[in-house]
Design an enzyme around this catalytic site. Sequence first.
Site, PDB file in Angstrom:
ATOM      1  N   ASP A 288       0.863  -1.167   0.000  1.00 32.24           N
ATOM      2  CA  ASP A 288       0.000   0.000   0.000  1.00 32.24           C
ATOM      3  C   ASP A 288       0.908   1.228   0.000  1.00 32.24           C
ATOM      4  O   ASP A 288       2.127   1.128   0.135  1.00 32.24           O
ATOM      5  CB  ASP A 288      -0.966  -0.021   1.198  1.00 32.24           C
ATOM      6  CG  ASP A 288      -2.191   0.838   0.924  1.00 32.24           C
ATOM      7  OD1 ASP A 288      -3.216   0.634   1.578  1.00 32.24           O
ATOM      8  OD2 ASP A 288      -2.120   1.715   0.024  1.00 32.24           O
TER       9      ASP A 288
HETATM   10  C1  GLC Z   1      -4.272   4.354  -0.357  1.00 30.59           C
HETATM   11  C2  GLC Z   1      -5.179   3.224   0.067  1.00 30.59           C
HETATM   12  C3  GLC Z   1      -5.306   2.124  -0.944  1.00 30.59           C
HETATM   13  C4  GLC Z   1      -5.203   2.707  -2.335  1.00 30.59           C
HETATM   14  C5  GLC Z   1      -3.804   3.242  -2.507  1.00 30.59           C
HETATM   15  C6  GLC Z   1      -3.613   3.919  -3.868  1.00 30.59           C
HETATM   16  O1  GLC Z   1      -3.493   4.758   0.718  1.00 30.59           O
HETATM   17  O2  GLC Z   1      -4.930   2.618   1.323  1.00 30.59           O
HETATM   18  O3  GLC Z   1      -6.548   1.453  -0.711  1.00 30.59           O
HETATM   19  O4  GLC Z   1      -5.472   1.717  -3.311  1.00 30.59           O
HETATM   20  O5  GLC Z   1      -3.432   4.153  -1.476  1.00 30.59           O
HETATM   21  O6  GLC Z   1      -4.457   5.013  -3.978  1.00 30.59           O
END
Ligand code: GLC
Length: 755
Positions: A288
Amino acid sequence: MRKIIYSLITLLFVVSCENSNSHDSEKEKFINDLISKMTLEEKAGQMNQYNGFWDATGPMPEGDYQKKRYNELMNGQVGSMLNVIGVDEIYALQKIAVEETRLGIPLIFGHDVIHGYKTIFPIPLAESSSWDLDLMEKSARVAATEASADGLNWTFAPMVDISRDARWGRVMEGAGEDPYLGSLVAKARVKGFQGTDLSEINSIVACAKHFAGYGFSEAGRDYNTTDFNHFTLHNTIMPPFKAAVDAGVRTFMNSFNTLDEIPATGHIHIQRDILKGDWDFDGFVVSDWGSIDQMIPHGFARDGNHAAELAVIAGSDMDMESSLYVSKLVGLVNSGKVDINLIDDAVKRILRVKYELGLFDDPYKYCNNERSIQELGSDQNMQVALEAAKKSIVLLKNNNQLLPLEKEGKKIALIGPLADDKNSPLGNWRSQAVYNSATSVLEGMNKYKGNRIVFEKGVELYYGKTNFHNRVKLNYNDRSDFGKAKLAAATSDVVVMVMGEEGHQSGEGRSRTNIGLPGLQFELLKEIYKINQNIILVVMSGRPLDLSWADKNIPSIVQAWQLGSKSGDAIAQVLYGDYNPSGKLTMSFPRNVGQVPIYYNFKNTGRPSTSIEQVTNSGYADVVNSPLYSFGHGLSYTNFKYSNLTIDSGELDYNSKINISVKIENTGFFTGKEVAQLYIRDIVGSIARPMKELKGFEMIELAPGESKVVSFEIDSSLLEFYTYENKWEAEDGKFHAFIGTNSDVSDYKEFHLVK
Ligand code: GLC
């Protein structure tokens, strides 16, 4: 020592992965040939993902990082981009990767297409309340069609985190509290996004997230520690992820939280032992946003070098926005700290998915402006959004049959800050939705010409424009419009009040300790109630709110979530009875925040409570244990009568099946849909078992006076769980089976599972 063990474990897994997953020899040959030509720098580059120039969905680094990133892109040291929006931008970046780098390996472009791209569907928690799996697959397909038409080939969805905590803002992204339903929804959404052929032009790669346990963030506080045992992990948290793998999902995203005190990004057991080992997953895992780097503040990594080492050993294949793989992996391999086989395994997984997308055949296949113009926001797509919105609405209460509204001859006061709000219904994670593009309730109701609608906002809920990053500025002191609203209520036959959360009050980073109606809305509701009790409360929110006072005083309550582009039309059609509401809650609504976490599949405890008068039982002194509205709750404008619960045998063995059935009759005056739910309770297990577990459901539609016998087949597979022996199996013993309209059902039939 730990590193030697890790290296041995991972080496074994790397070898086994190679042998067990190279189904398509041509694909694997292509990948092996390509990787044999790659330098270590280029391999590290494939594992590197950067944010584009559109709205960042996480904290961006300080300083002038763009030039460095551009150079890395030119040098083949970027494998993926996220949040690059539009055919032209994607084409330009893909052209650099394909035509200006040494090996021309195409980029894979990801984005959060969570509930639609340009056409916005109900937030996932709302859509799961439709219990319509075909619909959820269809809406994901439309979202994939639009996103792919605009150049994208990867969505960071479905979010399959089970959660029982309305304080956590991200419940809006999931499918509620139940692993059985959550698994079916995960499967439907993966199939919708990926289709049957990933190389097909409307297909995009799906991503099961957040692996794992993010929905159990302590106190509902986002990014917080989790603390659950491995039985909860396997019986509650893992099933939707496993269902996504079984549905063919090609990517996973790990999570910000720790589990077993280890950050998921550095968690070997869940990523290598379970996902890539037991489940034989041969796609790739993306971290993430910045979660590799965040292992330093977690106190699990000393520095960036150590974080990169731990993450790659643990099976995190791609680094979203830490910039650590691109900067540290070469050194880690050259110093012998990281085995090159781990790098090769990660890179092969990434190349495999790019190959399956057809990007090596035609890296520009998604870059077609004509398709983009044709697909985005089309009338056909909007019709699917309207269907999804209507089916996601849950009728929580309807005393005195105030609903459906009469279509003529009435004066209706439409009051509330969300009644004319065209923005909040789009919810959070709204991708490319145009700001203020949703149909409002006012617009929807004005399409019905037979009544006189008097609209008064009554109170501002928030000030200014909201977005993914800012806190919503709520109004806590301006009551200047109360008077006009009260006058409208005083001179009307019925009052429709539209209240709830602003669209960015739920979603990532939106934890709340107070889950009541935000701002001055509750005050306004009580003021209006003093004047006219014929109130229909329409609640828009991304989470269960505390509606206890409303439940006690307001005759009709409709949960209208954040329903997307066609919100106002859907709500109006339900209020006027042109669509008889059929939604059922997939997450319990607490009586107050003190009950949270609250869920239907709870354990009985040794001192179950049946009354708040009992002192030494597991209950509260001030509120009963049951939720305000239970999992599976949802009313209709008609009534359904359940009778003749019948089971064809009281004994089941591991090779037989038994049937349980019930008669359902429409005893009301409207044709309606009903979701009959099968629950099973395992009375005694090698670990304490839930009071009920959803094990089946069937949606039926009955005309007034019509009845149908709904039956379910039970075999031992339905009774399996992760036992004390750490195995997925059923255990002999006594069971109760229920079929009902929600999880409060009490009438059951008993049967025994015997060897
Ligand atoms: C965010 C979220 C995740 C998302 C990613 C890209 O922090 O936790 O769910 O897909 O970053 O946007």
